[in-house]
Design an enzyme around this catalytic site. Sequence first.
Site, PDB file in Angstrom:
ATOM      1  N   ASP A 182       0.793  -1.134   0.111  1.00 26.67           N
ATOM      2  CA  ASP A 182      -0.151   0.073   0.070  1.00 26.67           C
ATOM      3  C   ASP A 182       0.957   1.274  -0.039  1.00 26.67           C
ATOM      4  O   ASP A 182       1.869   1.432   0.826  1.00 26.67           O
ATOM      5  CB  ASP A 182      -0.809   0.066   1.241  1.00 26.67           C
ATOM      6  CG  ASP A 182      -1.793   1.116   1.101  1.00 26.67           C
ATOM      7  OD1 ASP A 182      -2.929   1.099   0.576  1.00 26.67           O
ATOM      8  OD2 ASP A 182      -1.582   2.245   1.746  1.00 26.67           O
ATOM      9  N   ASN A 190      -2.568  12.765  -3.583  1.00 28.71           N
ATOM     10  CA  ASN A 190      -3.406  13.322  -4.263  1.00 28.71           C
ATOM     11  C   ASN A 190      -3.849  14.641  -4.135  1.00 28.71           C
ATOM     12  O   ASN A 190      -4.257  15.480  -5.098  1.00 28.71           O
ATOM     13  CB  ASN A 190      -4.670  12.167  -4.687  1.00 28.71           C
ATOM     14  CG  ASN A 190      -4.610  11.332  -5.675  1.00 28.71           C
ATOM     15  OD1 ASN A 190      -3.571  11.444  -6.434  1.00 28.71           O
ATOM     16  ND2 ASN A 190      -5.348  10.080  -5.485  1.00 28.71           N
ATOM     17  N   HIS A 195      -4.719  14.414  -9.379  1.00 26.62           N
ATOM     18  CA  HIS A 195      -5.094  13.090  -9.568  1.00 26.62           C
ATOM     19  C   HIS A 195      -4.236  12.641 -10.812  1.00 26.62           C
ATOM     20  O   HIS A 195      -3.901  11.551 -10.605  1.00 26.62           O
ATOM     21  CB  HIS A 195      -6.560  12.827  -9.855  1.00 26.62           C
ATOM     22  CG  HIS A 195      -7.567  12.879  -8.740  1.00 26.62           C
ATOM     23  ND1 HIS A 195      -7.407  11.860  -7.751  1.00 26.62           N
ATOM     24  CD2 HIS A 195      -8.158  13.865  -8.178  1.00 26.62           C
ATOM     25  CE1 HIS A 195      -8.226  12.008  -6.734  1.00 26.62           C
ATOM     26  NE2 HIS A 195      -8.749  13.287  -6.970  1.00 26.62           N
ATOM     27  N   ASP A 199      -2.142   9.491 -10.810  1.00 26.17           N
ATOM     28  CA  ASP A 199      -2.008   8.421 -11.622  1.00 26.17           C
ATOM     29  C   ASP A 199      -0.472   8.191 -12.111  1.00 26.17           C
ATOM     30  O   ASP A 199      -0.211   6.825 -12.253  1.00 26.17           O
ATOM     31  CB  ASP A 199      -2.798   8.802 -12.835  1.00 26.17           C
ATOM     32  CG  ASP A 199      -4.402   8.650 -12.546  1.00 26.17           C
ATOM     33  OD1 ASP A 199      -4.775   8.272 -11.554  1.00 26.17           O
ATOM     34  OD2 ASP A 199      -5.265   9.141 -13.511  1.00 26.17           O
ATOM     35  N   GLU A 226      -4.742   2.370  -4.429  1.00 27.99           N
ATOM     36  CA  GLU A 226      -3.267   2.473  -4.096  1.00 27.99           C
ATOM     37  C   GLU A 226      -2.835   1.170  -3.589  1.00 27.99           C
ATOM     38  O   GLU A 226      -1.494   1.130  -3.156  1.00 27.99           O
ATOM     39  CB  GLU A 226      -2.852   3.777  -3.324  1.00 27.99           C
ATOM     40  CG  GLU A 226      -3.137   3.577  -1.688  1.00 27.99           C
ATOM     41  CD  GLU A 226      -4.373   4.090  -1.527  1.00 27.99           C
ATOM     42  OE1 GLU A 226      -4.541   4.557  -0.329  1.00 27.99           O
ATOM     43  OE2 GLU A 226      -5.246   3.887  -2.293  1.00 27.99           O
TER      44      GLU A 226
END
Length: 310
Positions: A182, A190, A195, A199, A226
């Site tokens: 994780d 973010n 975003h 990504d 994630e």
Amino acid sequence: MDVADIIVPLETERGKILVVDDQPLNIKILHQLFHEDYEMFMATNGQQAIEFCQKLQPDLVLLDIEMPIMSGYDVCQQLKADPLTANIGVIFVTAHFDEVQEVKGFQLGAVDFIHKPINPIITTARVKNQFILKRQTDLLHSIALLDSLTGVANRRQFEQRLPEIWEHSCRTQSPLSVVMLDVDFFKHFNDRYGHQEGDRCLRLVAKAISTTLKRAVDFVARYGGEEFICILPDTPLLGAEHMAQNIVDAVQALHIKHIDSSFNEVTISAGVACVQPRSDLTWQTLIETADQQLYVAKQNGRNVVCGLAL
């Protein structure tokens, strides 16, 4: 991996055809017809055909119906019952123009029929059409099992693969490990950078994980958000923890700036679970244990590995 990595091999790779007939002359005729365009393999009985399919995974099987001991119908039924061979296209080869036979063949999962004596033009066209359909189906299946953002396997593929690997580990009595990963403080990343950068971060992390896994049998998937998850067959706890630490180090080595993290760069935490699969346990237990160990890693400050053997 992205879609291009799937399409190019499918377009350039020669197809594989298995011819199954107890008469060598019939095998020879079909071999001469197709050997320039396809990799050709031969079997002279049903059991041999099933073993070939499990090992070679041909695109198509040209299967004679009337064979001693195990008929073509029996072979087709067994191939379609096994998830490993169920997607192989079966074309029955028969000397009879019998509607009842053809209905039975299609009900068992065959895709077409070829009639003897072999007409080269009709036979070539039927085989080519079924080969194209098989490759298109394989392509769509592969794309459906990839995570569109990162290019690694998606959760659906993971949930197909783990039970298969679990069963294999049960048969071989070998250890099986799972690593749950994780990205630390990803929501803050973010919120801070947007975003699009989030990504990009996930794509880089996925590539770092994939590159760190050296063996062909090792498997990584995006589990959600994630989170990523790795399957490490034939790997004891110590080896799995070592691999997890390599992944943690590889992600930090990306040096992706993250001022809202206590490390000032993107890091990842890992939970490891290892088990010798046995009848009183399930593969779901392995995932649950890895998830619990991931929670422990988060509690221990993040950017670390925690593991447990069941």
